[in-house]
Design a protein around this motif. Sequence first.
Motif, short mmCIF file in Angstrom:
data_model
loop_
_atom_site.label_atom_id
_atom_site.label_comp_id
_atom_site.label_asym_id
_atom_site.label_seq_id
_atom_site.Cartn_x
_atom_site.Cartn_y
_atom_site.Cartn_z
N GLY A 36 0.79 -1.22 0.00
CA GLY A 36 0.00 0.00 0.00
C GLY A 36 0.82 1.27 0.00
N THR A 37 2.13 1.17 0.10
CA THR A 37 2.98 2.37 0.09
C THR A 37 2.97 3.01 -1.29
N PRO A 38 2.60 4.29 -1.41
CA PRO A 38 2.54 4.93 -2.73
C PRO A 38 3.93 5.13 -3.33
N VAL A 39 4.06 4.84 -4.61
CA VAL A 39 5.30 5.05 -5.34
C VAL A 39 5.21 6.30 -6.20
N LEU A 40 4.04 6.49 -6.80
CA LEU A 40 3.82 7.64 -7.68
C LEU A 40 2.39 8.12 -7.50
N THR A 41 2.19 9.42 -7.31
CA THR A 41 0.85 9.96 -7.13
C THR A 41 0.58 11.05 -8.17
N TYR A 42 -0.71 11.26 -8.45
CA TYR A 42 -1.08 12.35 -9.34
C TYR A 42 -2.49 12.81 -8.98
N GLN A 43 -2.83 14.00 -9.40
CA GLN A 43 -4.20 14.49 -9.26
C GLN A 43 -4.44 15.60 -10.28
N VAL A 44 -5.70 15.77 -10.62
CA VAL A 44 -6.11 16.86 -11.52
C VAL A 44 -6.20 18.13 -10.68
N GLU A 45 -5.69 19.23 -11.24
CA GLU A 45 -5.63 20.48 -10.48
C GLU A 45 -5.96 21.66 -11.39
N GLN A 46 -6.64 22.65 -10.84
CA GLN A 46 -6.98 23.86 -11.58
C GLN A 46 -6.96 25.06 -10.63
N TRP A 47 -6.24 26.10 -11.04
CA TRP A 47 -6.18 27.33 -10.24
C TRP A 47 -7.18 28.33 -10.84
N ASP A 48 -8.21 28.64 -10.07
CA ASP A 48 -9.27 29.56 -10.53
C ASP A 48 -9.78 29.16 -11.91
N ASP A 49 -9.67 30.08 -12.87
CA ASP A 49 -10.20 29.81 -14.21
C ASP A 49 -9.12 29.36 -15.19
N ASP A 50 -7.92 29.06 -14.68
CA ASP A 50 -6.88 28.55 -15.57
C ASP A 50 -7.27 27.18 -16.12
N ALA A 51 -6.57 26.74 -17.14
CA ALA A 51 -6.83 25.42 -17.71
C ALA A 51 -6.45 24.33 -16.71
N PRO A 52 -7.27 23.29 -16.58
CA PRO A 52 -6.92 22.20 -15.66
C PRO A 52 -5.68 21.45 -16.14
#
Length: 279
Positions: free
Chosen positions: A54-70
């Motif tokens: 269960g130890t994470p090796v690589l993580t990612y997530q979708v992110e968007q700052w205000d109205d910038d492109a995700p």
Amino acid sequence: MTSLAQATDTASRNGRLSACPDGVPFCTGDPETHADPREHIHRGPERSLNRADGTPVLTYQVEQWDDDAPEVTIGDADKPGLDSAAVTALADEMIRFAAGLRADAQLVADLSAARDAGDEAVPYILTPGAVAVLAEPEPRSFTINVQERDGGGIHTERCPRWCTSDHQADRDSEHGTFLCDIWHQADEVGLPMRISEGLDTHEDQVLVARLGAIPYTSNPKALVPHVNVELVAGTDMWVDEMGPQAFAAFIDSLAGHVERLRGVHAQLVQACAEWEAER
């Protein structure tokens, strides 16, 4: 292009209504990243590639700052994010990486088993599915009559574990075999392709690679295990006698050429669209 409203509506119909106060469909609505009224940071759930424990090796997530492109952030959120094209390219690279990882996992298993059994380290080959396997579970040997001009007599040759040749021609030669003609070979690996020659079109193999060794040759490159690559099967056009480093460089050059081909594909798509628009 899908608008934010369309994306939000789709999420709602799929039972995934966003917890974000701004209605951003992928956002988890973390109060901490929405506390500043001047700037909202929208982040999706963190996804990870984990070890068996269960130890994470690589993580990612979708992110968007205000109205910038995700974007997609990989690992450290402070590093620049990736747009859609960059994420797609990374996913393609991870498919290649995963195939190599599986192959090396099998290699480690094979070498560990040989070590535990007290055997010597053994070579391995990759199947088209990128799985490391031993070509033969046990070494084979065969006996030939040596050509008189090569000293005559009887010679017993032991095949490397990866050799899949039956050496039938060597064993059946009416007048004996020259030792320098003994050629250990693994199964060839080629890329199926439709080939056109004039008006004739047929299925054939291109970039046909084969592991081999010619143990009694005077050619030092062919004397040891090496790989030959025939550009088109049966045409006698070769990239000859590559050792591990040369073959790795050859593979890297092909990978680079694939990227150039992707650029040509993009040109083709644009050219077709413009062609249709002008008709």
